[in-house]
Design an enzyme around this catalytic site. Structure first.
Site, PDB file in Angstrom:
ATOM      1  CG  ASP A 175      -1.855   1.121   1.324  1.00  0.00           C
ATOM      2  OD1 ASP A 175      -2.346   1.579   0.279  1.00  0.00           O
ATOM      3  OD2 ASP A 175      -2.104   1.595   2.456  1.00  0.00           O
ATOM      4  CG  ASN A 408       4.174  -4.587   7.315  1.00  0.00           C
ATOM      5  OD1 ASN A 408       3.943  -4.293   8.482  1.00  0.00           O
ATOM      6  ND2 ASN A 408       3.309  -4.381   6.333  1.00  0.00           N
ATOM      7  CD  GLU A 409      -0.371  -5.652   7.752  1.00  0.00           C
ATOM      8  OE1 GLU A 409      -0.787  -5.619   6.590  1.00  0.00           O
ATOM      9  OE2 GLU A 409      -0.933  -5.062   8.685  1.00  0.00           O
ATOM     10  CG  ASN A 464       0.828  -3.742  11.453  1.00  0.00           C
ATOM     11  OD1 ASN A 464       1.562  -3.334  12.360  1.00  0.00           O
ATOM     12  ND2 ASN A 464       1.260  -3.935  10.214  1.00  0.00           N
ATOM     13  CE1 TYR A 466      -4.634   0.687  10.135  1.00  0.00           C
ATOM     14  CE2 TYR A 466      -3.687  -1.501   9.919  1.00  0.00           C
ATOM     15  CZ  TYR A 466      -3.558  -0.126   9.844  1.00  0.00           C
ATOM     16  OH  TYR A 466      -2.353   0.440   9.480  1.00  0.00           O
ATOM     17  CE1 TYR A 470      -8.639  -0.484   5.242  1.00  0.00           C
ATOM     18  CE2 TYR A 470      -6.884  -0.863   6.821  1.00  0.00           C
ATOM     19  CZ  TYR A 470      -7.343  -0.261   5.668  1.00  0.00           C
ATOM     20  OH  TYR A 470      -6.519   0.552   4.946  1.00  0.00           O
ATOM     21  CD  GLU A 501       0.958  -0.851   9.487  1.00  0.00           C
ATOM     22  OE1 GLU A 501      -0.196  -0.936   9.029  1.00  0.00           O
ATOM     23  OE2 GLU A 501       1.971  -1.223   8.865  1.00  0.00           O
ATOM     24  CE  LYS A 565      -5.931   3.288   7.343  1.00  0.00           C
ATOM     25  NZ  LYS A 565      -5.678   3.070   5.914  1.00  0.00           N
TER      26      LYS A 565
HETATM   27  C1  GCB Z   1      -1.386  -2.183   6.747  1.00  0.00           C
HETATM   28  C2  GCB Z   1      -0.095  -2.123   6.040  1.00  0.00           C
HETATM   29  C3  GCB Z   1       0.240  -0.722   5.567  1.00  0.00           C
HETATM   30  C4  GCB Z   1      -1.005  -0.042   5.015  1.00  0.00           C
HETATM   31  C5  GCB Z   1      -2.028   0.037   6.115  1.00  0.00           C
HETATM   32  C6  GCB Z   1      -3.326   0.709   5.657  1.00  0.00           C
HETATM   33  O1  GCB Z   1      -1.673  -3.091   7.461  1.00  0.00           O
HETATM   34  O2  GCB Z   1       0.962  -2.653   6.791  1.00  0.00           O
HETATM   35  O3  GCB Z   1       1.247  -0.802   4.604  1.00  0.00           O
HETATM   36  O4  GCB Z   1      -0.741   1.213   4.496  1.00  0.00           O
HETATM   37  O5  GCB Z   1      -2.342  -1.237   6.559  1.00  0.00           O
HETATM   38  O6  GCB Z   1      -3.472   1.906   5.809  1.00  0.00           O
HETATM   39  O7  GCB Z   1      -4.175   0.006   5.142  1.00  0.00           O
END
Ligand code: GCB
Length: 595
Positions: A175, A408-409, A464, A466, A470, A501, A565
């Site tokens: 992303d 990462n992820e 991370n 959300y 999300y 994150e 973000k």
């Molecule tokens: C994540 C990713 C990051 C994205 C972020 C997002 O989990 O690690 O690269 O930019 O989410 O904002 O969706």
């Protein structure tokens, strides 16, 4: 790998400036471009991404090779020395030609490489750097390979659609915008023929003394001398062997927010080099992350190297600004999401006492939405090993680096065992490569965490999350509950954990009294809710929000002119939540927040 420096024995020439430039094809470029100056070149600035310097989709959406040229005359007195050509980074892969001869190739867009050029030098020289921006299952970061997979199969079978589908393009599985070009400085430097190749420093603390274990790797023969100087320019100890242990009585420690750097001045025959370092230790003990034997709490962000016009190119003024904003916020750390940052940034963090989690470019190692093959489809293993080795070789001496993040992820949940089998050896490799043996982590994504075998194998659990964006977007109450529920699981593992994150897209200037998604109020309330959960968890050793600033991404329905973000806009204006964090972090000490 040593950062190039100018001193009494080494000359240094920065080749930054305007270079000649030509976009080429996906498959390759004309061979004559490696030998003959372009007839009608574009002009492009180095270092910087090429994508946003010129108008037109052919630059922004270019796929494949682009070629840079520069004419060079090397001062005669320098040619008696060993002359090295060094690239800070070229994204994603490079082929370098001097006067038509291929002198080196490099895979990976975020680490330095260099080559000795004496055998190829003529009176007038043409340097040609071909850059490939293609990402796929064999590169880090990962690109999807399904061609035009994201176009619906129900599109009409007309010629223009067939052509569009057939047109190769990058489909990043990450992303952030796939910026490309010569991103970091290109430098020429000289050394004597007998020279210092590398310096390794491992600091320790004994009572009030600093202990400095050092190793100097040299090429050729010569007398060796190491002198350690403090910030006042006083010599504090010295050695005469290529490796040894020195003691600094009553040493000043390198601390977050309170940096102190010593200089190891090495001479070897006619060569010399000064390596700065700090006296500090890093260790995980139980659920605590200890810096200088004190429990540290990470306050900060995931970032990007990203700005208008420069793209991912080095911008030192921006780096200074970013660290200044971090100080303004009372932040103390960031993660180099999702690739190693410039050496210039790492040097600055050493000097300013900002703590860094250093991450490889291994992002996008997940299966995509319609996949059955799993990990077997990636061809990254060897390259992943290389980037771990090279990143640690580059950054091993930085006091600012306190932990390595190997990815990462990635998808660690769909095939837990295959994932473990891929990542555990990489975790071991990172430990084996680091003379300071810092903690190693891997940042996991939001999935069925109970199935995950990889995270528990790391020294620190980094996740991370959300909830509130999300997952359960718009409903902070249920998000908080779900987050609390998950934290109970991680608490059981008895390891330190941190959130690397969490965030909400926020359009600067959009307000509402009742917090709605995308408003500045929602971003602030979101963080208030999540932080209330973090504050209840003694094993949580830090909070790094996503993201420091808004940044460019691929176009798509998920992103309105990039990822929003940021705590700051892309041009570094604070959103409401920045003021909230500023107050919160002023009240959270760097040490001893979680006992
Ligand atoms: C994540 C990713 C990051 C994205 C972020 C997002 O989990 O690690 O690269 O930019 O989410 O904002 O969706």
């Amino acid at each position: 790998m040593l950062y190039p420096e100018m001193n009494v024995s080494r000359a240094l020439i920065d080749l930054s400036g305007i270079w000649e430039f030509q976009l080429a094809q996906a498959e390759g470029f004309k061979e004559k471009w490696t030998k003959v100056p372009f007839e009608h070149p574009e002009h492009i600035a180095v270092p910087a991404s090429y994508n946003d310097q010129k108008e037109g989709t052919q630059f922004r959406d270019h796929y494949g090779w682009a070629v840079y040229q520069k004419k060079l005359e090397i001062p005669v007195m320098l040619k008696k020395e060993r002359v090295v050509l060094r690239f800070g980074s070229v994204t994603q892969a490079a082929r370098v030609y001097l006067n038509g001869t291929l002198i080196c190739t490099h895979k990976g867009g975020f680490l330095p490489f260099e080559v000795e050029i004496n055998p190829y030098l003529e009176e007038e020289n043409l340097l040609c750097v071909a850059v490939d921006n293609r990402v796929n299952y064999g590169t880090l970061p990962i690109g999807n390979e399904a061609g035009a997979a994201f176009f619906g199969s129900d599109l009409p079978d007309i010629e223009s659609v067939r052509n569009m589908k057939a047109r190769p393009q990058n489909l990043p599985n990450f992303d952030f915008f796939n910026y490309a070009g010569i991103h970091r400085p290109v430098k020429l430097y000289t050394t004597p023929w007998n020279y210092i190749k590398d310096i390794t420093i491992v600091p320790d603390i004994e009572g009030t003394d600093g202990i400095v274990q050092y190793q100097i790797d040299c090429e050729g023969s010569g007398d060796l001398h190491v002198e350690i100087y403090d910030e006042a320019g006083q010599k504090v100890c010295e050695g005469f062997e290529p490796e040894g242990t020195l003691r600094i009585p009553d040493a000043h420690l390198w601390e977050p927010g309170n940096a102190y750097l010593y200089q190891a001045c090495v001479t070897f025959g006619e060569d010399s080099y000064t390596q700065s370092f700090g006296i500090r230790t890093v260790r995980v003990e139980g659920t605590r992350f200890l810096i200088n034997n004190k429990p540290f709490y990470f306050k900060g962000f995931g970032k990007h190297e990203d700005s208008a016009v420069h793209g991912r190119g080095l911008d030192e003024a921006l780096n200074v600004k970013d660290l200044s904003l971090m100080n303004w916020l009372h932040a103390n750390s960031f993660r180099t999401s999702h690739y190693p940052y410039s050496e210039e940034m790492m040097n600055l963090c050493d000097r300013e006492g900002i703590v860094v989690i250093d991450e490889t470019p291994a992002v996008g190692l997940n299966f995509g939405w319609d996949d059955t093959e799993g990990f077997a489809k990636f061809r990254t293993k060897e390259h992943h090993e290389d980037v771990i080795r090279d990143m640690i070789a580059r950054d091993k001496n930085h006091p600012c680096v306190v932990m390595w993040s190997i990815a990462n992820e990635p998808d660690t949940e769909k095939q837990p065992q295959a994932s473990y089998d891929y990542f555990k050896p990489l975790y071991d490799l990172a430990h084996a490569c680091d003379p300071q043996d810092r903690p190693v982590t891997l940042v996991i994504c939001q999935n069925d965490y109970i199935r995950d075998l990889v995270a528990p194998a790391m020294d620190v659990i980094c996740f991370n999350r959300y909830y509130g964006w999300y997952v359960y977007g718009g409903n902070l109450e249920i998000s908080k509950e779900a987050f609390e529920y998950e934290m109970k699981y991680w608490a059981e593992l008895g390891k330190p954990a941190m959130i690397t994150e969490y965030g909400a897209d926020t359009v600067a200037g959009l307000h509402s009294a009742t917090p709605n998604m995308f408003t500045e109020e929602y971003q602030m309330e979101y963080y208030r809710a999540m932080n209330a959960v973090l504050d209840q968890c003694p094993f949580i050793i830090g909070e790094q929000m996503w993201n420091f600033a808004d940044f460019a991404t691929i176009q798509g329905v998920m992103r309105v002119d990039g990822n929003k973000k940021g705590l700051f806009t892309r041009d570094r204006r604070p959103k409401l939540a920045a003021h909230y964090f500023r107050q919160r972090w002023e009240e959270i000490p760097d040490f001893g927040y979680k006992k």
